[in-house]
Design an enzyme around this catalytic site. Structure first.
Site, PDB file in Angstrom:
ATOM      1  N   SER A 175      42.932  44.687  41.680  1.00  0.00           N
ATOM      2  CA  SER A 175      44.261  43.926  41.388  1.00  0.00           C
ATOM      3  C   SER A 175      45.240  43.702  42.925  1.00  0.00           C
ATOM      4  O   SER A 175      44.709  43.192  43.797  1.00  0.00           O
ATOM      5  CB  SER A 175      45.309  44.570  40.500  1.00  0.00           C
ATOM      6  OG  SER A 175      46.095  43.676  39.974  1.00  0.00           O
ATOM      7  N   HIS A 201      42.525  40.515  38.782  1.00  0.00           N
ATOM      8  CA  HIS A 201      43.867  39.532  38.360  1.00  0.00           C
ATOM      9  C   HIS A 201      44.094  38.296  39.312  1.00  0.00           C
ATOM     10  O   HIS A 201      44.681  38.879  40.198  1.00  0.00           O
ATOM     11  CB  HIS A 201      45.165  40.649  38.213  1.00  0.00           C
ATOM     12  CG  HIS A 201      44.988  41.886  36.958  1.00  0.00           C
ATOM     13  ND1 HIS A 201      45.810  43.182  37.192  1.00  0.00           N
ATOM     14  CD2 HIS A 201      43.308  41.876  36.318  1.00  0.00           C
ATOM     15  CE1 HIS A 201      44.301  43.970  36.574  1.00  0.00           C
ATOM     16  NE2 HIS A 201      43.764  43.628  35.689  1.00  0.00           N
ATOM     17  N   ASP A 297      44.433  49.230  34.485  1.00  0.00           N
ATOM     18  CA  ASP A 297      43.237  48.656  33.740  1.00  0.00           C
ATOM     19  C   ASP A 297      41.800  48.415  34.568  1.00  0.00           C
ATOM     20  O   ASP A 297      41.717  49.157  35.278  1.00  0.00           O
ATOM     21  CB  ASP A 297      43.781  46.811  33.947  1.00  0.00           C
ATOM     22  CG  ASP A 297      42.338  46.204  33.363  1.00  0.00           C
ATOM     23  OD1 ASP A 297      42.238  46.493  32.162  1.00  0.00           O
ATOM     24  OD2 ASP A 297      42.302  44.762  33.927  1.00  0.00           O
TER      25      ASP A 297
END
Length: 366
Positions: A175, A201, A297
Site C-alpha cells: 500500500s 492499493h 490489510d
C-alpha cells in the site's frame, strides 16, 4: 502537545485555504505555512522545517515533481504527499512523483463547488496518511508489540516445511510506499518458475499505468489483471483498481477472477482477498510477501496461509515507508522472516530454487 507541522503547497488559493482549514481542524495537526508553487515550497521547507508537505503536481514556475526532486536532492527526507487528479495524465504524473521521492498521494478535490463532500473525501484520505507518515507525539501508525532493529533480519516463527512439489504461486500485498517498493523488489527478481499476483492499493487508471511502466522496465511480462486470465510462470499480474483479485484453479492451471464484492479493510482491491483465494487455490504451495503499507490489510490472509502450511515474508520497519501492513503480520507472529526490502528478492529466489529444479526454462516466455 505540539501538532504535526504541515506545509501546504498549491497554486490555487481556494485549495490552499480548504486544505489548510481541514488540517487545522485536527488537534494533532498544525499548518505552519503555505506556498504557491514548487519554487516557493523549496524556500518554505528550508525556512519552516515542516514535518510533512502536501504538494500539488501541476503548478507554474516549478511543478510538484520538480519540487520533490529538488527537495530530495538536498538530502531532506520530509514526507511528501501529492495531490493527484484521477486521470490517465494524473496517474502518470503521480507515478513520476513517487519515483522522484514522494511518499504517497491522495486524490485532489475534483469539484470545489461541492465543498462539503469533496473535502470530507480529502479528509478521510489525507489525515490518516499524515499520521502514518509522521509517527510521533503519541500517534501510533503501526501495531505495537514486535520491535525490529533497523538493520536486523528477524525470524519470528519456525519455517514451514517446504510444500511437496514446491511453491506454485507468489502473492504480494502493498500500500503506502508500495509502488516504489514493489518496483525495487521486482527489479531484484528474474522471470520466476511460478506466477506472481499482486495487490497494490491504487485507484483505477493508476494500476494500469503502474503495470505498463513496470512492463517496460522488466525483462518479463507485467500486466494489469483481466478477468479469467491464465496465471503463467514468469508473469506478474497486478489487481486493477476498484476490483478484488482472486486466484482460482481448473484443469488448465491457475487463473484470475475479478470481482467487485464489498471492500475489505476499506480496500478494493484487498490483500486479504488475494491471500485467501491463494490458499483456496494452491493450499500450502503459496509464498506471500507483505510490503510497506498503512493499516493491516493482509494480516488475516497471512494467518490463513500460515495455518495451511504456506510461507509469509514481511518487509522490515527500517525500509518501510509505513510499517502498518508488514508490522501487523510481524506482530501477529505470522512472518517467517522480516527482512529489509532488498533482501526479500534473494530470499524469494532461495525458497523457490530449493524446491523447484530451476527458474523458467529458456523460451518459456515466448
Amino acid at each position: 502537545m505540539p501538532g504535526i507541522r504541515v506545509l501546504v503547497v498549491d497554486d490555487s488559493v481556494v485549495i490552499r485555504k480548504l486544505v489548510s482549514d481541514l488540517l487545522s481542524a485536527d488537534p494533532d495537526i498544525e499548518v505552519v505555512g503555505t506556498a504557491v508553487n514548487g519554487r516557493a515550497a523549496l524556500q518554505k521547507v528550508a525556512q519552516l522545517r515542516p514535518d510533512l508537505v502536501t504538494m500539488d503536481i501541476e503548478m507554474p514556475e516549478m511543478d510538484g515533481i520538480e519540487s520533490v526532486r529538488a527537495i530530495r536532492a538536498t538530502g531532506n527526507k520530509v514526507p511528501i504527499i501529492m495531490f493527484s487528479t484521477l486521470t490517465e495524465r494524473g496517474a502518470v504524473a503521480t507515478l513520476d512523483a513517487l519515483g522522484a521521492g514522494a511518499s504517497d498521494y491522495v486524490p485532489k478535490p475534483a469539484n470545489v463547488g461541492s465543498v462539503g463532500r469533496s473535502m470530507e473525501q480529502v479528509r478521510e484520505a489525507l489525515i490518516p496518511r499524515i499520521k502514518s507518515l509522521v509517527p510521533r507525539r503519541g500517534i501510533t501508525p503501526h501495531p505495537a508489540g514486535v520491535t525490529v532493529a533497523p538493520t536486523a533480519t528477524v525470524q519470528l516463527h519456525a519455517p514451514a516445511t517446504p510444500p511437496l512439489g514446491g511453491h506454485r504461486l507468489l502473492v504480494i500485498g502493498s500500500s503506502t510506499g508500495g509502488p516504489e517498493a514493489l518496483s525495487a523488489l521486482l527489479h531484484t527478481l528474474p522471470p520466476l518458475s511460478v506466477p506472481v499476483a499482486v495487490v497494490q492499493h491504487m485507484p483505477p487508471l493508476f494500476t494500469r499505468q503502474f503495470a505498463a511502466r513496470l512492463d517496460r522496465q522488466l525483462p518479463y511480462d507485467v500486466v494489469e489483471a483481466e478477468h479469467n486470465q491464465p496465471l503463467r510462470p514468469g508473469t506478474v499480474a497486478i489487481a486493477p483498481g476498484d476490483y478484488h483479485l482472486e486466484v482460482t484453479t481448473d484443469a488448465a492451471g491457475l487463473r484470475t477472477r475479478l470481482t467487485q464484492a464489498p471492500p475489505e479493510n476499506y480496500c478494493r482491491p484487498a490483500v486479504d482477498v488475494l491471500f485467501r483465494s491463494a490458499v483456496a487455490a494452491v493450499g500450502p504451495a503459496v509464498l506471500a510477501a507483505v510490503l510497506t503499507g498503512m493499516g493491516s490489510d493482509g494480516c488475516k490472509g497471512a494467518r490463513l496461509i500460515v495455518e495451511r502450511g504456506g510461507s509469509v515474508l514481511a518487509q522490515d520497519q527500517a525500509t518501510s515507508v509505513v510499517w502498518g501492513m508488514p508490522g501487523a503480520v510481524a506482530t501477529a507472529g505470522l512472518a517467517e522472516r522480516v527482512l529489509p526490502l532488498l533482501e526479500l528478492g534473494p530470499e524469494i529466489l532461495r525458497r523457490l530454487a530449493r524446491q523447484r529444479p530451476s527458474l523458467v526454462p529458456a523460451g518459456a516466455l515466448s
